[in-house]
Design a protein around this motif. Structure first.
Motif, PDB file in Angstrom:
ATOM      1  N   TYR A 102       1.173  -0.942  -0.138  1.00  0.00           N
ATOM      2  CA  TYR A 102      -0.259   0.202  -0.111  1.00  0.00           C
ATOM      3  C   TYR A 102       1.390   1.418  -0.045  1.00  0.00           C
ATOM      4  CZ  TYR A 102      -2.965   3.767   2.172  1.00  0.00           C
ATOM      5  OH  TYR A 102      -3.420   4.668   2.245  1.00  0.00           O
ATOM      6  N   GLY A 103       0.806   2.324  -1.005  1.00  0.00           N
ATOM      7  CA  GLY A 103       1.461   3.259  -1.395  1.00  0.00           C
ATOM      8  C   GLY A 103       0.581   3.887  -1.826  1.00  0.00           C
ATOM      9  N   LEU A 104       0.852   5.646  -2.148  1.00  0.00           N
ATOM     10  CA  LEU A 104       1.074   6.532  -2.821  1.00  0.00           C
ATOM     11  C   LEU A 104       1.487   7.437  -2.937  1.00  0.00           C
ATOM     12  CD1 LEU A 104      -0.378   6.955  -0.047  1.00  0.00           C
ATOM     13  CD2 LEU A 104      -2.227   8.387  -1.069  1.00  0.00           C
ATOM     14  N   THR A 105       1.299   8.477  -4.723  1.00  0.00           N
ATOM     15  CA  THR A 105       2.265   8.693  -5.044  1.00  0.00           C
ATOM     16  C   THR A 105       3.418   9.628  -4.448  1.00  0.00           C
ATOM     17  OG1 THR A 105       1.562   8.410  -7.342  1.00  0.00           O
ATOM     18  CG2 THR A 105       2.858  10.452  -6.984  1.00  0.00           C
ATOM     19  N   GLU A 106       2.674  10.454  -3.516  1.00  0.00           N
ATOM     20  CA  GLU A 106       3.393  11.256  -2.384  1.00  0.00           C
ATOM     21  C   GLU A 106       4.354  10.507  -1.107  1.00  0.00           C
ATOM     22  OE1 GLU A 106       0.004  10.906  -3.512  1.00  0.00           O
ATOM     23  OE2 GLU A 106      -1.386  12.892  -3.401  1.00  0.00           O
ATOM     24  N   THR A 107       3.717   9.363  -1.272  1.00  0.00           N
ATOM     25  CA  THR A 107       4.562   8.788  -0.366  1.00  0.00           C
ATOM     26  C   THR A 107       5.855   7.923  -0.747  1.00  0.00           C
ATOM     27  OG1 THR A 107       3.234   6.544   0.025  1.00  0.00           O
ATOM     28  CG2 THR A 107       2.547   8.426   1.097  1.00  0.00           C
ATOM     29  N   SER A 108       6.167   8.617  -2.009  1.00  0.00           N
ATOM     30  CA  SER A 108       6.830   7.755  -2.838  1.00  0.00           C
ATOM     31  C   SER A 108       7.068   6.009  -2.682  1.00  0.00           C
ATOM     32  CB  SER A 108       8.656   7.098  -2.325  1.00  0.00           C
ATOM     33  OG  SER A 108       8.988   9.171  -2.067  1.00  0.00           O
ATOM     34  N   SER A 109       6.018   6.096  -3.125  1.00  0.00           N
ATOM     35  CA  SER A 109       5.090   4.541  -3.278  1.00  0.00           C
ATOM     36  C   SER A 109       5.037   3.362  -1.409  1.00  0.00           C
ATOM     37  CB  SER A 109       6.235   3.310  -3.580  1.00  0.00           C
ATOM     38  OG  SER A 109       5.744   2.174  -4.088  1.00  0.00           O
ATOM     39  N   THR A 110       5.698   2.201  -1.603  1.00  0.00           N
ATOM     40  CA  THR A 110       4.940   0.816  -0.668  1.00  0.00           C
ATOM     41  C   THR A 110       5.374   2.049   0.785  1.00  0.00           C
ATOM     42  OG1 THR A 110       5.535  -0.401  -2.000  1.00  0.00           O
ATOM     43  CG2 THR A 110       4.803  -0.516   0.775  1.00  0.00           C
ATOM     44  N   VAL A 111       3.801   2.222   1.463  1.00  0.00           N
ATOM     45  CA  VAL A 111       4.534   3.159   2.746  1.00  0.00           C
ATOM     46  C   VAL A 111       3.931   1.344   4.567  1.00  0.00           C
ATOM     47  CG1 VAL A 111       4.287   5.296   3.018  1.00  0.00           C
ATOM     48  CG2 VAL A 111       2.083   3.602   3.037  1.00  0.00           C
ATOM     49  N   ALA A 112       3.342   0.631   3.432  1.00  0.00           N
ATOM     50  CA  ALA A 112       2.620  -0.600   4.478  1.00  0.00           C
ATOM     51  C   ALA A 112       2.724  -1.804   3.760  1.00  0.00           C
ATOM     52  CB  ALA A 112       1.599  -0.708   5.001  1.00  0.00           C
ATOM     53  N   LEU A 113       3.211  -2.964   4.398  1.00  0.00           N
ATOM     54  CA  LEU A 113       3.092  -4.301   3.584  1.00  0.00           C
ATOM     55  C   LEU A 113       2.721  -5.488   4.119  1.00  0.00           C
ATOM     56  CD1 LEU A 113       6.709  -5.473   2.973  1.00  0.00           C
ATOM     57  CD2 LEU A 113       5.067  -4.124   1.119  1.00  0.00           C
ATOM     58  N   LEU A 114       1.524  -6.342   3.380  1.00  0.00           N
ATOM     59  CA  LEU A 114       1.065  -7.608   3.636  1.00  0.00           C
ATOM     60  C   LEU A 114       2.229  -9.050   3.525  1.00  0.00           C
ATOM     61  CD1 LEU A 114      -1.240  -8.382   5.328  1.00  0.00           C
ATOM     62  CD2 LEU A 114      -2.397  -9.863   3.491  1.00  0.00           C
ATOM     63  N   GLY A 115       2.627  -9.554   4.445  1.00  0.00           N
ATOM     64  CA  GLY A 115       4.099 -10.500   3.639  1.00  0.00           C
ATOM     65  C   GLY A 115       3.200 -11.586   3.163  1.00  0.00           C
ATOM     66  N   PRO A 116       4.270 -12.701   2.148  1.00  0.00           N
ATOM     67  CA  PRO A 116       3.668 -13.909   2.210  1.00  0.00           C
ATOM     68  C   PRO A 116       2.699 -15.067   3.208  1.00  0.00           C
ATOM     69  CG  PRO A 116       5.853 -13.303   1.382  1.00  0.00           C
ATOM     70  CD  PRO A 116       5.380 -12.119   2.492  1.00  0.00           C
ATOM     71  N   ASP A 117       4.033 -14.353   4.482  1.00  0.00           N
ATOM     72  CA  ASP A 117       3.154 -15.781   5.195  1.00  0.00           C
ATOM     73  C   ASP A 117       1.602 -14.982   6.184  1.00  0.00           C
ATOM     74  OD1 ASP A 117       5.813 -16.747   5.160  1.00  0.00           O
ATOM     75  OD2 ASP A 117       6.656 -16.309   6.888  1.00  0.00           O
ATOM     76  N   GLU A 118       2.139 -13.812   6.202  1.00  0.00           N
ATOM     77  CA  GLU A 118       0.814 -13.033   6.159  1.00  0.00           C
ATOM     78  C   GLU A 118      -1.041 -13.332   5.326  1.00  0.00           C
ATOM     79  OE1 GLU A 118       3.321  -9.506   8.983  1.00  0.00           O
ATOM     80  OE2 GLU A 118       1.621  -9.312   6.631  1.00  0.00           O
ATOM     81  N   HIS A 119      -0.577 -13.339   4.424  1.00  0.00           N
ATOM     82  CA  HIS A 119      -1.286 -13.827   3.862  1.00  0.00           C
ATOM     83  C   HIS A 119      -1.752 -15.510   3.382  1.00  0.00           C
ATOM     84  CE1 HIS A 119      -0.156 -10.917   0.937  1.00  0.00           C
ATOM     85  NE2 HIS A 119      -1.828 -11.145   0.119  1.00  0.00           N
ATOM     86  N   ARG A 120      -0.842 -15.995   3.445  1.00  0.00           N
ATOM     87  CA  ARG A 120      -0.970 -17.930   3.725  1.00  0.00           C
ATOM     88  C   ARG A 120      -1.717 -17.881   5.176  1.00  0.00           C
ATOM     89  NH1 ARG A 120      -0.973 -19.951  -1.188  1.00  0.00           N
ATOM     90  NH2 ARG A 120       0.527 -18.754  -2.462  1.00  0.00           N
ATOM     91  N   GLU A 121      -1.441 -17.550   6.660  1.00  0.00           N
ATOM     92  CA  GLU A 121      -1.516 -17.302   7.391  1.00  0.00           C
ATOM     93  C   GLU A 121      -3.443 -16.665   7.641  1.00  0.00           C
ATOM     94  OE1 GLU A 121       0.222 -14.822  10.875  1.00  0.00           O
ATOM     95  OE2 GLU A 121       1.838 -16.111  10.025  1.00  0.00           O
ATOM     96  N   ALA A 122      -4.101 -15.596   7.191  1.00  0.00           N
ATOM     97  CA  ALA A 122      -4.967 -15.890   7.167  1.00  0.00           C
ATOM     98  C   ALA A 122      -5.574 -16.240   6.213  1.00  0.00           C
ATOM     99  CB  ALA A 122      -4.392 -13.840   6.332  1.00  0.00           C
TER     100      ALA A 122
ATOM    101  N   ARG B 118       1.962  19.545   1.649  1.00  0.00           N
ATOM    102  CA  ARG B 118       1.325  19.627   2.887  1.00  0.00           C
ATOM    103  C   ARG B 118       1.435  18.267   3.893  1.00  0.00           C
ATOM    104  NH1 ARG B 118      -3.646  18.477  -1.164  1.00  0.00           N
ATOM    105  NH2 ARG B 118      -3.431  20.308  -2.752  1.00  0.00           N
ATOM    106  N   LEU B 119       2.649  18.600   4.415  1.00  0.00           N
ATOM    107  CA  LEU B 119       3.127  17.949   6.289  1.00  0.00           C
ATOM    108  C   LEU B 119       3.074  18.812   6.920  1.00  0.00           C
ATOM    109  CD1 LEU B 119       6.165  16.491   4.806  1.00  0.00           C
ATOM    110  CD2 LEU B 119       4.006  15.646   4.825  1.00  0.00           C
ATOM    111  N   THR B 120       2.445  18.102   8.383  1.00  0.00           N
ATOM    112  CA  THR B 120       1.910  18.967   9.796  1.00  0.00           C
ATOM    113  C   THR B 120       4.051  19.467  10.067  1.00  0.00           C
ATOM    114  OG1 THR B 120       2.503  16.870  10.675  1.00  0.00           O
ATOM    115  CG2 THR B 120       0.221  17.989  10.296  1.00  0.00           C
ATOM    116  N   ALA B 121       3.498  20.384  11.011  1.00  0.00           N
ATOM    117  CA  ALA B 121       5.424  20.797  11.213  1.00  0.00           C
ATOM    118  C   ALA B 121       6.007  19.510  11.440  1.00  0.00           C
ATOM    119  CB  ALA B 121       5.272  21.915  12.770  1.00  0.00           C
ATOM    120  N   ASP B 122       5.675  18.175  12.134  1.00  0.00           N
ATOM    121  CA  ASP B 122       6.247  17.451  12.674  1.00  0.00           C
ATOM    122  C   ASP B 122       6.111  16.030  11.678  1.00  0.00           C
ATOM    123  OD1 ASP B 122       2.833  16.591  13.568  1.00  0.00           O
ATOM    124  OD2 ASP B 122       3.905  15.707  15.065  1.00  0.00           O
ATOM    125  N   GLY B 123       6.110  16.959  10.655  1.00  0.00           N
ATOM    126  CA  GLY B 123       6.153  15.804   8.971  1.00  0.00           C
ATOM    127  C   GLY B 123       4.663  14.918   8.961  1.00  0.00           C
TER     128      GLY B 123
END
Lengths: 101, 503
Positions: free
Chosen positions: B288-308, B367-372
């Motif tokens: 999961y990510g956006l253009t404005e976040t330089s692509s990926t910011v969160a990941l659902l990994g392989p083991d988590e897929h199979r576990e779910a 469009r970042l707050t003062a603390d990023g």
């Protein structure tokens, strides 16, 4: 003493090592081969890594201090070992993330 | 810098193209250097590309960085007028174009054109100049025009420090084995298309490009090149699953594919579940990510897929539809309308913070707050173990009778109905309720389901205020070529189903 911030780059004064700062801020006595590192672009002084600081650096590896307050990435390898003051940095074991691109 | 490390560290490896005879990292470095000389000589302020993926993409991307100029991948599928309008906004600039359509973009003030073929001839065998580039990372690496779903396209600005932080934070240098290859079928003007080049170069993974996506071609190329990893958007995976299903249980499958990542939109759960069954040895990654976040910011990994997939616990099972957990270098919080953090499990807006987050558009302050912190405009919630569930754009939320309804949850229920191939929920004006919920549904060929049956399905699974007021059966839903549902187009196509009030 070099002033660190993420993204700043330093070069060894005694070998070919170059690093980029991944983590860390402020004045830090960053050394390579026992000698203070120089801002990127500065010419090496010559000389050799000091005894005890000559284990060498590995391309693309990360090096950290024990508290992990400073982390640098080796962008060019060399014969010196990285350190802060007289304490050598440790090679950081990578926890690889799955490829997402 | 990333490419320089790759050329120094493993210059003889193949970076791009077939394993036998492709471009090595040293070739790519030399070519990018030669391209930078050409780009500098041009004297423009930008280097742009209005072309399909080819070797010219990494050469121009790294060449522009070497020359200290922003690289602007343009959507070559836009109309000539739309493309010309974007070109004028980056003038003076040099634009790499498709040699097969040389007349596009001619006659625009300050715009010089260079065909892909001319660029590649120019850099072939040329010696690169001495490396000399901005070390601070403050320079602009990429300007990416948003798809303009809500008006005039804006140019998201990604600086070198954002992209370098992303790559250093998520990719291990030379982390790929020499036999690994990544199939890239996302176009250059999608942030994932750029991230794919940067990440794979740094990892030392050979890139194989599929310039125009077609599921049959994708499967064929993957097999021919023994591809080990790939990234797709959800609409692509749906088509790929269809192709594999059509080959039957005795088909050759995709045995070389070790890792498949997906992102860029909501993944229908029937598609991902079927893909997991069809590719039992492949590691799945949801990014999961956006253009404005330089692509990926969160990941659902392989083991988590199979576990779910295997779990009977509904909370764990639901994670199959989640974006996983934030990268170690990224912080995520969920906040309400006032910007205050909400409790675990409560819905709100997704905010992110990290070195790779730019949140900046050309011509305005970040469009970042003062603390990023950056507000993504995506809605979502986080479960007790930190799994991020993304529910969709906040602007797409339907407000019916003062209650917020996420289209995503209705769509998810509908696509799980066996007769439904695809579904979208939108809000249209309603005097009494503010908005009424319209579900646009595409049925599988030969399948049938009544409007009442589908409404009952939603009513059984969700709270009653989520039930569509009307189900409209349609032949297809409008998507752009990177798999993003064009809700604005759908709202306008179905406008007659509202009552014409303006709320």
């Amino acid at each position: 003493m070099p002033s660190l911030k993420p993204g700043s780059r330093f070069t060894s004064s005694v070998c070919t090592t170059q690093v980029i700062v991944v983590k860390g801020a402020g004045e830090v006595d960053l050394r390579c081969g026992g000698a203070p590192m120089l801002a990127a672009g500065a010419a090496a002084d010559g000389g050799l890594p000091a005894e005890g600081a000559s284990g060498g650096t590995l391309m693309g590896k990360r090096y950290v201090d024990p508290d992990e307050t400073v982390e640098v990435l080796c962008t060019k390898p060399g014969d010196g070992s990285l350190g802060i003051g007289d304490a050598l940095l440790d090679l950081k074991e990578a926890k690889p993330l799955p490829a997402s691109d | 810098m990333l490419l320089e490390m790759a050329a120094d560290g493993f210059g003889d490896r193949v970076a791009l193209g077939p394993s036998d005879g492709g471009l090595t990292y040293r070739d790519l470095y030399d070519s990018a250097g030669a391209a930078s000389v050409r780009f500098r000589a041009d004297g423009g302020s930008h280097v742009a590309m209005a072309d399909l993926s080819s070797a010219a993409l990494p050469v121009s991307l790294f060449g522009a960085a070497w020359a200290g100029l922003p690289f602007v991948p343009l959507n070559y599928r836009l109309t000539d007028d739309e493309l010309a309008a974007l070109a004028s906004r980056i003038s003076p600039a040099i634009i790499i174009v498709d040699p097969d359509s040389p007349d596009r973009l001619t006659g625009i003030d300050g715009i010089g054109l260079l065909s892909r073929r001319a660029l590649m001839d120019l850099v072939d065998g040329a010696d690169p100049p001495e490396p000399e580039w901005d070390m601070t990372g403050e320079g602009t690496a990429i300007e990416l025009f948003t798809s303009g779903a809500t008006g005039e396209p804006k140019a998201a600005v990604l600086r070198h420090r954002h992209l370098v932080s992303y790559v250093l934070g998520s990719v291990e240098f030379m982390g790929a084995h020499e036999d690994e290859a990544a199939l890239v079928s996302v176009p250059p003007y999608h942030v994932a298309g750029i991230a794919a080049i940067l990440s794979n170069v740094y990892a030392g993974r050979r890139v194989v490009q599929l310039p125009t996506f077609d599921a049959h071609d994708w499967v064929t190329l993957l097999r021919a090149e023994s591809v080990t990893s790939a990234m797709v958007v959800p609409t692509m995976l749906t088509r790929i699953v269809e192709v594999l299903d059509a080959e039957g249980p005795d088909g050759p499958g995709l045995p070389t594919l070790r890792s498949l990542s997906y992102g860029g939109g909501r993944m229908p759960s029937p598609t991902i579940q079927r893909a997991l069954e069809l590719l039992p040895t492949t590691a799945f990654v949801n990014a999961y990510g956006l253009t404005e976040t330089s692509s990926t910011v969160a990941l659902l990994g392989p083991d988590e897929h199979r576990e779910a997939m295997a779990s009977a616990d509904p909370v764990v099972r639901a994670r199959l539809g989640s974006a996983g957990r934030p990268l170690p270098t990224i912080q995520v919080t969920i906040r309400d309308d006032l910007g205050d953090e909400v409790a675990v499990g409560q819905p709100g807006e997704i905010w992110v913070r990290g070195e790779q987050v730019s949140g900046e558009y050309r011509g305005s302050a970040p469009r970042l707050t003062a603390d990023g912190w950056f507000p993504t405009h995506d809605g979502g919630w986080m479960d007790a173990d930190g799994f991020l569930h993304v529910t969709g754009r906040i602007d797409d939320v339907i407000v019916k009778g003062g209650q917020n309804v996420s289209p995503g949850e209705i769509e998810e229920v509908l696509v799980c109905h066996p007769a439904v191939a695809d579904a979208a929920a939108i809000g249209l004006p309603d005097r009494q309720w503010g908005e009424r919920i319209i579900a646009a549904v595409v049925l599988h060929p030969g399948a049938s389901a009544s409007s009442d049956e589908l409404r009952d399905t939603v009513r059984d699974r969700l709270r009653s205020n989520r039930t569509p007021d009307h189900v409209e059966f349609v032949g297809s839903l409008p998507y752009n070529d990177t798999g993003k549902l064009l809700r604005r187009v759908l709202r306008s196509d179905l406008a007659h189903l509202g009552d014409g009030s303006t709320g």
